[in-house]
Enzyme design. Structure first.
Site, mmCIF file in Angstrom:
data_model
loop_
_atom_site.group_PDB
_atom_site.id
_atom_site.type_symbol
_atom_site.label_atom_id
_atom_site.label_comp_id
_atom_site.label_asym_id
_atom_site.label_seq_id
_atom_site.Cartn_x
_atom_site.Cartn_y
_atom_site.Cartn_z
ATOM 1 N N ALA A 64 115.162 64.899 -31.079
ATOM 2 C CA ALA A 64 113.784 64.529 -30.763
ATOM 3 C C ALA A 64 113.680 63.011 -30.635
ATOM 4 C CB ALA A 64 112.868 65.021 -31.869
ATOM 5 N N GLY A 72 117.255 67.761 -33.006
ATOM 6 C CA GLY A 72 116.639 68.691 -32.054
ATOM 7 C C GLY A 72 117.595 69.079 -30.938
ATOM 8 N N GLU A 96 119.486 71.822 -32.251
ATOM 9 C CA GLU A 96 118.600 72.991 -32.380
ATOM 10 C C GLU A 96 118.420 73.679 -31.018
ATOM 11 O OE1 GLU A 96 115.646 70.620 -34.631
ATOM 12 O OE2 GLU A 96 115.556 72.367 -35.951
ATOM 13 N N GLU A 153 118.325 64.896 -39.407
ATOM 14 C CA GLU A 153 116.899 64.659 -39.682
ATOM 15 C C GLU A 153 116.659 64.141 -41.089
ATOM 16 O OE1 GLU A 153 118.147 67.185 -38.049
ATOM 17 O OE2 GLU A 153 116.825 67.892 -36.457
HETATM 18 C C1 LIG Z 1 106.520 71.547 -36.605
HETATM 19 C C2 LIG Z 1 107.165 70.350 -35.961
HETATM 20 C C3 LIG Z 1 108.565 70.603 -35.556
HETATM 21 C C4 LIG Z 1 109.243 69.342 -35.103
HETATM 22 C C5 LIG Z 1 110.676 69.548 -34.919
HETATM 23 C C6 LIG Z 1 111.465 68.315 -34.618
HETATM 24 C C7 LIG Z 1 112.803 68.427 -35.256
HETATM 25 C C8 LIG Z 1 113.782 67.477 -34.668
HETATM 26 C C9 LIG Z 1 113.927 66.281 -35.175
HETATM 27 C C10 LIG Z 1 114.910 65.365 -34.613
HETATM 28 O O1 LIG Z 1 115.670 65.655 -33.728
HETATM 29 S S1 LIG Z 1 114.926 63.803 -35.280
HETATM 30 C C11 LIG Z 1 116.239 62.991 -34.429
HETATM 31 C C12 LIG Z 1 117.554 63.408 -34.950
HETATM 32 N N1 LIG Z 1 118.571 62.631 -34.318
HETATM 33 C C13 LIG Z 1 119.132 61.565 -34.863
HETATM 34 O O2 LIG Z 1 118.868 61.201 -35.982
HETATM 35 C C14 LIG Z 1 120.133 60.807 -34.037
HETATM 36 C C15 LIG Z 1 119.818 59.354 -34.049
HETATM 37 N N2 LIG Z 1 120.714 58.605 -33.214
HETATM 38 C C16 LIG Z 1 121.953 58.260 -33.589
HETATM 39 O O3 LIG Z 1 122.466 58.629 -34.622
HETATM 40 C C17 LIG Z 1 122.709 57.346 -32.677
HETATM 41 O O4 LIG Z 1 121.779 56.670 -31.908
HETATM 42 C C18 LIG Z 1 123.708 58.068 -31.746
HETATM 43 C C19 LIG Z 1 123.048 59.162 -30.969
HETATM 44 C C20 LIG Z 1 124.858 58.629 -32.583
HETATM 45 C C21 LIG Z 1 124.273 57.030 -30.736
HETATM 46 O O5 LIG Z 1 124.815 55.942 -31.431
HETATM 47 P P1 LIG Z 1 125.218 54.614 -30.633
HETATM 48 O O6 LIG Z 1 125.736 53.669 -31.672
HETATM 49 O O7 LIG Z 1 126.074 54.958 -29.503
HETATM 50 O O8 LIG Z 1 123.900 54.057 -30.010
HETATM 51 P P2 LIG Z 1 122.576 53.540 -30.705
HETATM 52 O O9 LIG Z 1 122.522 52.079 -30.566
HETATM 53 O O10 LIG Z 1 122.447 54.091 -32.074
HETATM 54 O O11 LIG Z 1 121.454 54.200 -29.828
HETATM 55 C C22 LIG Z 1 121.228 53.778 -28.484
HETATM 56 C C23 LIG Z 1 119.745 53.654 -28.278
HETATM 57 O O12 LIG Z 1 119.178 54.962 -28.352
HETATM 58 C C24 LIG Z 1 118.127 54.975 -29.299
HETATM 59 N N3 LIG Z 1 118.082 56.309 -29.921
HETATM 60 C C25 LIG Z 1 119.100 56.980 -30.448
HETATM 61 N N4 LIG Z 1 118.698 58.178 -30.871
HETATM 62 C C26 LIG Z 1 117.390 58.266 -30.590
HETATM 63 C C27 LIG Z 1 116.410 59.267 -30.775
HETATM 64 N N5 LIG Z 1 116.695 60.463 -31.316
HETATM 65 N N6 LIG Z 1 115.148 59.013 -30.393
HETATM 66 C C28 LIG Z 1 114.836 57.830 -29.817
HETATM 67 N N7 LIG Z 1 115.721 56.823 -29.604
HETATM 68 C C29 LIG Z 1 116.979 57.062 -29.987
HETATM 69 C C30 LIG Z 1 118.493 53.880 -30.277
HETATM 70 O O13 LIG Z 1 117.345 53.443 -30.963
HETATM 71 C C31 LIG Z 1 119.069 52.826 -29.363
HETATM 72 O O14 LIG Z 1 118.001 52.150 -28.726
HETATM 73 P P3 LIG Z 1 117.533 50.714 -29.224
HETATM 74 O O15 LIG Z 1 116.886 50.903 -30.577
HETATM 75 O O16 LIG Z 1 118.754 49.877 -29.326
HETATM 76 O O17 LIG Z 1 116.549 50.279 -28.210
#
Ligand SMILES: CCCCCCC/C=C/C(=O)SCCNC(=O)CCNC(=O)[C@H](O)C(C)(C)COP(=O)(O)OP(=O)(O)OC[C@H]1O[C@@H](n2cnc3c(N)ncnc32)[C@H](O)[C@@H]1OP(=O)(O)O
Length: 725
Positions: free
Chosen positions: A60, A100, A103, A123
């Site tokens: 997400a 997500g 998921e 998460e």
């Molecule tokens: C009843 C309600 C139900 C709701 C259900 C919702 C359930 C779901 C929840 C979720 O999915 S929460 C998100 C879970 N995912 C994560 O925690 C992953 C987070 N990201 C990472 O661990 C890393 O970014 C990566 C994917 C392993 C990539 O690592 P890398 O070192 O290659 O790059 P980064 O510099 O970390 O990331 C690049 C860039 O992308 C942005 N970003 C990464 N993930 C997300 C995300 N999930 N959402 C938005 N943005 C994301 C990250 O911030 C970087 O951007 P900048 O900050 O540098 O601008």
């Protein structure tokens, strides 16, 4: 967005939202539209979902959780929609499938992954739980123990492990998309019922209740005040107790509790703060966007004490060939033995072990006492003990021996980078790299630029941090830099609290209950009280250079506590001597128990100095220690030593054990409210006018006066109105 395309019988839905294909509202809508289109098209017999640019999805869109119209609610229904499709849906997982994203894959009937892909439900690290039915599907697929482990820790697992767990059906080394299309064609017409995870029972574990009780106890022990791990556990437990639909309802309730908790906001702030600090800038105009790092093909470490050993280990793990130098053979052999021990231990934790690290190969790790071997290295990290004269001598030597472009780094926790640089003929290539002990474990690398440090040097040090898998934070040069400078008033307050009537265990307990991994006195015993004692002697605050007649509890007109010095004079250096602020079972022991000798000593000390003992409650302990630390943070920001509050928070979370679910000290201040922090500091500074650390900083006063703006706006008040501060 998600792009829909129809090949032969298999429709392809490609998640597209660079850089990581986060599931925004638009992506989810397009995914739903694609599924409906495929469903309505009789020529489509199967569907394949993949992500653009070799990444399935990082889950997400985290920014969406704080948006006015919150994202999230839409994800669970889309996952259900995938699962209920009458046409087989195959997930082609490349890069990452996280949160997500995973998921969505769990909603698919088949999952095929590239061998280099990583999967996880992280998460929990963002203060949430997998709220799109992940807590209900994953245990049904891989069993409760493995699902609990993944969901409560948030760890990412490699595809090979996912295959062993049964999380994916197949892994491939070549083209995942083509393999997924082949699989989709193959399964056309096969019954989908057995592939729908929501219909599967949760596999039984012998004595499930006992297993769950034990797992809960472990989760609670490790959570240290963080809510999400326990609520993740509860959601998985619901899967073991209720039918799928009821489990999903419970998951949603728990998700809402977490979403509205301040902890989720703090952890998500921490996630972005860690990424924001990569975009470093200095007041002089140098920045990440224009500075290019230089390559580091070979490095050197000088000094194989505790810090040097950890740094060598870290460089070997990062696959950087290096020379490790000591002053004489005796120290070299001692250091080599210790490094080898650390490396053997690290190798055991890695797949491929010692062969991968290759540390027995002298071309990759060479031990020497010969400075001449440093001639051709690209970067040197000096890690001898904190003594300015010694460091200057080494840097003078380095500037004569090292090749012109070599970067000269000093591992110091407080010393003046400019003074060290003045001993060289290339101050532009001198930079501070403050590692934290143990250096091969701790994630923080404080990178300190001096007056002459070049942008290339900063960029190279930042690149080194990334290579070492550390978080590099660029800061300016001042005594103690950011981390230790903020720590001084915190520790000072802790000691003053003892003078006034508290006990080491009471102060430690209050701060550990707040979430610190370790309180200030336990920390001081671990680090060794003699380290600070030496530094205070060097500063003329104690020891033979202290002018006769100096009042015992005052230095330079300010309150001073000689308690730590007195403990050292009694040979109490902490764990290493078996006694410090606490008593240990033996020299080098680790189990701290309150020491009656110390309590008696404190009481005599108070009598000697006419201090009336009073009861000090937890609130005062927290406020005086934390707010004085935060206050110093505001002074640091006002001086331009750090370019934003995120820097301070990342430093504290990664180097000083600050509880991440409280977002770092500056974020915490923003949640308490700056007017309240200010009012408390004013109260305490009136009671202790001789303690400058309690006098509110001008920047804090300014921000409180302009109406407590949100943290991301703080720095704009500084640049616009600093002249009025
Ligand atoms: C009843 C309600 C139900 C709701 C259900 C919702 C359930 C779901 C929840 C979720 O999915 S929460 C998100 C879970 N995912 C994560 O925690 C992953 C987070 N990201 C990472 O661990 C890393 O970014 C990566 C994917 C392993 C990539 O690592 P890398 O070192 O290659 O790059 P980064 O510099 O970390 O990331 C690049 C860039 O992308 C942005 N970003 C990464 N993930 C997300 C995300 N999930 N959402 C938005 N943005 C994301 C990250 O911030 C970087 O951007 P900048 O900050 O540098 O601008």
């Amino acid at each position: 967005m998600a792009q829909y395309a129809r090949g032969s019988a298999v429709a392809v839905i490609r998640l597209r939202n660079p850089p990581v294909n986060a599931l925004s509202r638009a992506v989810l809508q397009a995914l739903e539209d694609g599924l409906k289109k495929a469903d309505a098209d009789p020529s489509v017999k199967a569907v394949m979902i993949c992500g653009e640019n070799g990444k399935f999805s990082a889950g997400a869109d985290i920014r969406g959780f704080s948006a006015p119209k919150r994202l999230g609610g839409a994800l669970g229904p889309v996952v259900s929609l995938i699962e209920s499709s009458e046409k087989p849906v195959v997930a082609a997982i490349e890069g990452v499938a996280l949160g997500g994203g995973l998921e969505v894959a769990l909603g698919c009937h088949y999952r095929i992954a590239h061998v280099k892909a990583r999967m996880g439900l992280p998460e929990v690290t963002l203060g949430l739980l997998p709220g799109a039915e992940g807590t209900q599907r994953l245990p049904r697929l891989i069993g409760v123990p493995a699902a609990l482990d993944m969901i409560t820790t948030g760890k990412h697992i490699p595809a090979t492990e996912a295959l062993k767990l049964g999380l994916v059906d197949e892994i491939v080394e070549e083209n995942t998309i083509e393999a997924a299309i082949r699989l989709a064609n193959k399964v056309i017409g096969q019954p989908l019922g057995p592939r729908r995870l929501s219909l599967k029972p949760v596999p039984k574990v012998p004595n499930m209740e006992a297993f769950l009780d034990e797992a809960l106890a472990k989760v609670k022990r490790q959570a240290r005040g963080c809510l999400a791990p326990e609520l993740c556990f509860q959601a998985v437990r619901a899967a073991t107790q209720s039918p799928f639909a009821d489990g999903v309802r419970r998951e949603r309730e728990l998700f809402q509790v977490l979403l509205s908790s301040g902890q989720a906001q703090a952890l998500q702030y921490a996630f972005f703060a860690e990424r924001a600090v990569r975009r470093w800038a200095t007041p002089g105009g140098a920045s990440w966007s224009s500075a290019a790092p230089q390559p580091v093909r070979r490095a050197a470490v000088i000094g194989l004490g505790t810090m040097g050993r950890g740094i060598v280990t870290s460089l070997v793990k990062a696959n950087i060939p290096l020379v490790a130098l000591e002053q004489d053979l005796e120290n070299l052999n001692k250091g080599r033995k210790a490094v080898m021990f650390l490396l053997e231990r690290e190798a055991m934790k890695m797949e491929g072990g010692a062969q991968v690290l290759d540390f027995h190969n002298p071309a990759r790790l060479q031990f020497t006492v010969d400075f001449d071997l440093l001639r051709d290295v690209d970067l040197v990290i000096e890690a001898v003990f904190e003594n300015m004269a010694l460091k200057k001598e080494i840097f003078h030597k380095l500037s004569k021996i090292c090749k012109p472009g070599a970067l000269l780094c000093t591992n110091t926790s407080a010393l003046n980078i400019d003074e060290i640089a003045s001993a060289t003929n290339r101050p532009q290539q001198v930079i501070g790299t403050h590692f934290f002990s143990p250096a091969h474990v701790m994630r923080l690398l404080e990178i300190i630029y001096g007056r002459h440090t070049s942008p290339t040097a900063i960029a190279t040090a930042m690149q080194l941090a990334t290579a070492l898998k550390k978080v590099g934070v660029v800061v300016g040069n001042c005594f103690g830099f950011v981390g230790n400078r903020m720590m001084f008033p915190y520790v000072q307050q802790a000691v003053f609290l003892l003078e006034e009537g508290s006990r080491p265990d009471a102060v430690d307990q209050a701060l550990e209950d707040f979430g610190f991994k370790i309180g200030p006195f336990r920390m001081s015993d671990l680090a060794g009280l003699d380290v600070g004692w030496r530094s205070r002697k060097d500063q003329g605050l104690t020891g033979p250079s202290l002018p006769a007649g100096t009042p015992a509890r005052q230095r330079r007109g300010q309150r001073y506590s000689p308690l730590p010095d007195l403990l050292c004079e009694h040979g109490r250096f902490g764990q290493k001597t078996g006694k410090g602020w606490y008593l240990y079972e033996k020299a080098g022991g680790r189990t701290a128990t309150p020491d009656p000798w110390l309590l008696n000593f404190l009481s005599q000390y108070r009598d000697t100095h006419g201090i009336q003992t009073r009861f000090i409650d937890q609130e005062e302990i927290l406020e005086r220690c934390l707010f004085s630390l935060i206050n110093e943070g505001f002074a640091i920001l006002a001086e331009g030593i750090a370019s934003g509050p995120e820097h301070l928070d990342v430093i504290y979370i990664n180097g000083y054990g600050w509880p991440k679910h409280r977002g770092g000290p500056m974020f915490y201040a923003s949640t308490v409210g700056l007017p309240r922090v200010l009012a408390k500091l004013q109260k305490y500074s009136e009671a202790h006018p001789d303690v400058p650390g309690l006098q509110p900083s001008a920047f804090l006063k300014k921000l409180a006066a302009v109406g407590n703006p949100p943290l991301k706006e703080w720095m704009s008040y500084l640049s616009q109105q600093s002249s009025k501060l």
